[in-house]
Design a protein around this motif. Sequence first.
Motif, PDB file in Angstrom:
ATOM      1  N   PHE A   1     -39.193 143.392  79.665  1.00 26.68           N
ATOM      2  CA  PHE A   1     -38.891 143.413  78.315  1.00 26.68           C
ATOM      3  C   PHE A   1     -40.081 144.125  77.533  1.00 26.68           C
ATOM      4  N   THR A   2     -39.918 144.404  76.188  1.00 22.21           N
ATOM      5  CA  THR A   2     -40.943 145.212  75.571  1.00 22.21           C
ATOM      6  C   THR A   2     -41.299 144.312  74.374  1.00 22.21           C
ATOM      7  N   VAL A   3     -42.753 144.537  73.843  1.00 18.59           N
ATOM      8  CA  VAL A   3     -43.111 143.975  72.651  1.00 18.59           C
ATOM      9  C   VAL A   3     -43.561 145.067  71.801  1.00 18.59           C
TER      10      VAL A   3
ATOM     11  N   ASP B   1     -47.364 141.093  60.336  1.00 15.62           N
ATOM     12  CA  ASP B   1     -47.082 139.819  61.088  1.00 15.62           C
ATOM     13  C   ASP B   1     -45.765 139.642  61.588  1.00 15.62           C
ATOM     14  N   LEU B   2     -45.200 140.854  62.171  1.00 12.60           N
ATOM     15  CA  LEU B   2     -43.890 140.559  62.921  1.00 12.60           C
ATOM     16  C   LEU B   2     -43.822 141.534  64.175  1.00 12.60           C
ATOM     17  N   TYR B   3     -43.625 140.753  65.461  1.00 10.54           N
ATOM     18  CA  TYR B   3     -43.498 141.419  66.641  1.00 10.54           C
ATOM     19  C   TYR B   3     -41.986 141.244  67.245  1.00 10.54           C
ATOM     20  N   ARG B   4     -41.362 142.254  67.723  1.00 11.17           N
ATOM     21  CA  ARG B   4     -40.093 142.438  68.166  1.00 11.17           C
ATOM     22  C   ARG B   4     -40.120 142.505  69.613  1.00 11.17           C
ATOM     23  N   VAL B   5     -39.266 141.506  70.381  1.00 13.34           N
ATOM     24  CA  VAL B   5     -39.440 141.263  71.545  1.00 13.34           C
ATOM     25  C   VAL B   5     -38.039 141.988  72.217  1.00 13.34           C
ATOM     26  N   ARG B   6     -37.765 143.216  73.296  1.00 14.72           N
ATOM     27  CA  ARG B   6     -36.313 143.569  73.545  1.00 14.72           C
ATOM     28  C   ARG B   6     -36.525 143.396  75.200  1.00 14.72           C
ATOM     29  N   GLY B   7     -35.377 142.971  75.567  1.00 15.93           N
ATOM     30  CA  GLY B   7     -35.264 142.835  76.939  1.00 15.93           C
ATOM     31  C   GLY B   7     -33.832 142.306  77.289  1.00 15.93           C
ATOM     32  N   GLU B   8     -33.325 142.352  78.602  1.00 19.29           N
ATOM     33  CA  GLU B   8     -32.124 142.221  78.913  1.00 19.29           C
ATOM     34  C   GLU B   8     -32.295 140.518  79.123  1.00 19.29           C
ATOM     35  N   LYS B   9     -33.411 140.114  79.780  1.00 21.14           N
ATOM     36  CA  LYS B   9     -33.507 138.779  80.017  1.00 21.14           C
ATOM     37  C   LYS B   9     -33.982 137.754  78.786  1.00 21.14           C
ATOM     38  N   PRO B  10     -34.986 138.289  77.998  1.00 19.83           N
ATOM     39  CA  PRO B  10     -34.996 137.495  76.571  1.00 19.83           C
ATOM     40  C   PRO B  10     -33.853 137.476  75.874  1.00 19.83           C
ATOM     41  N   GLU B  11     -33.053 138.317  75.767  1.00 19.33           N
ATOM     42  CA  GLU B  11     -31.815 138.520  74.783  1.00 19.33           C
ATOM     43  C   GLU B  11     -30.770 137.791  75.425  1.00 19.33           C
ATOM     44  N   ARG B  12     -30.726 137.716  76.716  1.00 22.16           N
ATOM     45  CA  ARG B  12     -29.436 136.678  77.373  1.00 22.16           C
ATOM     46  C   ARG B  12     -30.014 135.486  77.176  1.00 22.16           C
ATOM     47  N   TRP B  13     -31.170 135.078  77.417  1.00 24.89           N
ATOM     48  CA  TRP B  13     -31.661 133.407  77.146  1.00 24.89           C
ATOM     49  C   TRP B  13     -31.403 133.152  75.766  1.00 24.89           C
ATOM     50  N   VAL B  14     -31.793 133.847  74.687  1.00 23.47           N
ATOM     51  CA  VAL B  14     -31.526 133.548  73.648  1.00 23.47           C
ATOM     52  C   VAL B  14     -29.759 133.175  73.203  1.00 23.47           C
ATOM     53  N   ARG B  15     -29.101 134.036  73.775  1.00 23.52           N
ATOM     54  CA  ARG B  15     -27.658 133.840  73.451  1.00 23.52           C
ATOM     55  C   ARG B  15     -27.241 132.546  74.144  1.00 23.52           C
ATOM     56  N   GLN B  16     -27.860 132.340  75.338  1.00 26.96           N
ATOM     57  CA  GLN B  16     -27.478 130.938  75.961  1.00 26.96           C
ATOM     58  C   GLN B  16     -28.082 129.741  75.241  1.00 26.96           C
ATOM     59  N   THR B  17     -28.833 129.750  74.430  1.00 27.75           N
ATOM     60  CA  THR B  17     -29.584 128.341  73.720  1.00 27.75           C
ATOM     61  C   THR B  17     -28.983 127.836  72.822  1.00 27.75           C
TER      62      THR B  17
END
Length: 478
Positions: free
Chosen positions: A356-358, A364-380
């Motif tokens: 992932f990348t940050v 006051d805003l940080y964006r997280v991009r990556g295959e795992k974090p985005e997939r986990w979000v879709r599964q939640t």
Amino acid sequence: MTTFVDRVELHAAAGNGGHGCASVHREKFKPLGGPDGGNGGRGGDVILVVEQSVTTLLDYHHSPHRKATNGQPGAGDNRSGKDGQDLILPVPDGTVVLDKAGNVLADLVGQGTTFVAGQGGRGGLGNAALASARRKAPGFALLGEPGESRDIVLELKTVADVALVGYPSAGKSSLISVLSAAKPKIADYPFTTLVPNLGVVTAGSTVYTIADVPGLIPGASQGKGLGLEFLRHVERCSVLVHVLDTATLESDRDPLSDLDTIEEELRQYGGLEDRPRIVALNKVDIPDGQDLADMIRPDLEARGYQVFEVSAIAHKGLKELSFALAGIIAKARASKPKEEATRIVIRPKAVNDAGFTVTAEGEDLYRVRGEKPERWVRQTDFNNDEAVGYLADRLNRLGVEDALVKAGARAGDGVAIGPEENAVVFDWEPTMQAGAEMLGRRGEDHRMEAPRPAAQRRRERAAERDDAEQEYDEFDPF
């Protein structure tokens, strides 16, 4: 009515994965049955497969939206959901798959060649698969992932050994009708042929295919006439045959100028410079046609062309032309590297420990991009506090919290996971702890009840702006 289509835009949507099931085993005299929720089924893929019996893309012209079936959700008693059925789409041999920007994704040549146009979504895990030593009875399950949706362009490039090119009404359709068993439409007016015609020719021990390409005119490579529509059908051929009309009734045309015009169009289209050429002087059964052929033949041979005088009506010169083409094709086939059985090569994806990348965006805003974090979000399932807590634990173990600290994030800053148009935003708390001891009742996570300092700071800044505007209004003398 259109019966031949060689370019379509296809909207392929793979099936969604089925949701996992959150269930607890209940049976008499077994008060602690444990979780028994099954996993969701995988969504079906959309797969393009070359089928020799298919010769046109007409079906996808009428029905461009294709969708595979979804996976079924899991159920209690450890019953997994049924996988979605793959959608098999047959396409003609020689189909090229492109994206909307024109980039080639696949070139499908040969019976059985496949391309996955849309990948089905994964099924979500049930709570039985999520149970661990620390979380013995999860009160949640993971959602299934959405299937891949894709807009692609299918272009058909005819797989033929010989391409007949020339002006409209030069006699190409008549020539292919007598060389092979093809029965194209033949008439005495231009643009009779509106689609490429294929025929199979046998010359001695060589069998090859010949294609009649609709007539070209000046400017065809820029879209005039039907040329640009079908020039792609000559790209795969081994030899080009210039069919020149020696009995044309147009006073401003002659075979040599016709040849120069067609060659210029082929040059502007590009990619055909290395193909051998043969000239067929057609309609020599007409007296004036034979006289003109005798006049221009020396000039054509001086240019290096192999010239044949033919007549589709009188069947003159067809055998010589057919065997000459067979010789060129046999030589071209012999020069090709020997085809070997396809080797299965396994290329695992490179392992990225970070995954992932940050990046800091705005205040006051940080964006997280990556295959795992985005997939986990879709599964939640964000309606379940325990599922959200499980997501926080996964992100923490992945190292997202440490990366946010290094990027300068503070408690309460906004963190967005995913692309800007479809992101999940929350206020970050760096002191989150993971563990079963943090959980309350099933389906709850008391970490979600913590105050939101970032939201409080935003409300305070908004209140300060309102106070400033009110003071300005009171001070304004006008």
